[in-house]
Write a protein that holds these residues in place. Structure first.
Motif, PDB file in Angstrom:
ATOM      1  N   ASP A 244     -13.888 -20.127 -40.014  1.00 13.78           N
ATOM      2  CA  ASP A 244     -15.156 -20.625 -39.482  1.00 13.78           C
ATOM      3  C   ASP A 244     -15.683 -21.763 -40.340  1.00 13.78           C
ATOM      4  O   ASP A 244     -16.211 -22.763 -39.828  1.00 13.78           O
ATOM      5  CB  ASP A 244     -16.197 -19.503 -39.424  1.00 13.78           C
ATOM      6  CG  ASP A 244     -15.837 -18.420 -38.418  1.00 13.78           C
ATOM      7  OD1 ASP A 244     -15.069 -18.701 -37.475  1.00 13.78           O
ATOM      8  OD2 ASP A 244     -16.334 -17.287 -38.572  1.00 13.78           O
TER       9      ASP A 244
ATOM     10  N   TYR B   8     -21.241 -19.236 -43.801  1.00  8.06           N
ATOM     11  CA  TYR B   8     -20.087 -18.621 -43.131  1.00  8.06           C
ATOM     12  C   TYR B   8     -19.428 -17.614 -44.050  1.00  8.06           C
ATOM     13  O   TYR B   8     -19.440 -17.765 -45.270  1.00  8.06           O
ATOM     14  CB  TYR B   8     -19.065 -19.683 -42.710  1.00  8.06           C
ATOM     15  CG  TYR B   8     -19.561 -20.556 -41.591  1.00  8.06           C
ATOM     16  CD1 TYR B   8     -19.503 -20.116 -40.276  1.00  8.06           C
ATOM     17  CD2 TYR B   8     -20.094 -21.810 -41.851  1.00  8.06           C
ATOM     18  CE1 TYR B   8     -19.975 -20.911 -39.243  1.00  8.06           C
ATOM     19  CE2 TYR B   8     -20.570 -22.610 -40.822  1.00  8.06           C
ATOM     20  CZ  TYR B   8     -20.509 -22.153 -39.526  1.00  8.06           C
ATOM     21  OH  TYR B   8     -20.975 -22.929 -38.499  1.00  8.06           O
TER      22      TYR B   8
ATOM     23  N   CYS C 275     -16.370 -25.727 -39.277  1.00  7.65           N
ATOM     24  CA  CYS C 275     -17.662 -26.368 -39.535  1.00  7.65           C
ATOM     25  C   CYS C 275     -17.476 -27.657 -40.326  1.00  7.65           C
ATOM     26  O   CYS C 275     -18.060 -28.689 -39.988  1.00  7.65           O
ATOM     27  CB  CYS C 275     -18.578 -25.409 -40.281  1.00  7.65           C
ATOM     28  SG  CYS C 275     -20.134 -26.145 -40.803  1.00  7.65           S
TER      29      CYS C 275
END
Length: 73
Positions: free
Chosen positions: A21, A16, A25
């Protein structure tokens, strides 16, 4: 000693680019982390726990098996 894994290392490991993000995750994978100045930080132990690996498991890992290069031809 448990090594702290910084945001840049996590970005490289998980692929990423944006901290948001990466945080999403990590949450989805069940990795505990702290919010650092530049994004999430965590430890090797936190990653191992999310993978279901405990420290006692790490003491029992056998030596890797070596295969001959021609074994799968």
């Amino acid at each position: 000693m448990n090594k702290l894994i910084n945001t840049e290392e996590l970005k490289a490991a998980f692929g990423y680019q944006r901290p948001g993000d990466l945080e999403r995750c990590l949450r989805q994978q069940g990795v505990k982390f702290l919010q650092g100045k530049d994004g999430p930080v965590t430890t090797i132990d936190a990653l191992n726990v999310a993978l279901g690996i405990s420290l006692s498991d790490l003491d029992e890992i056998p030596e890797p098996i070596e295969f001959a290069p021609t074994a799968f031809k």
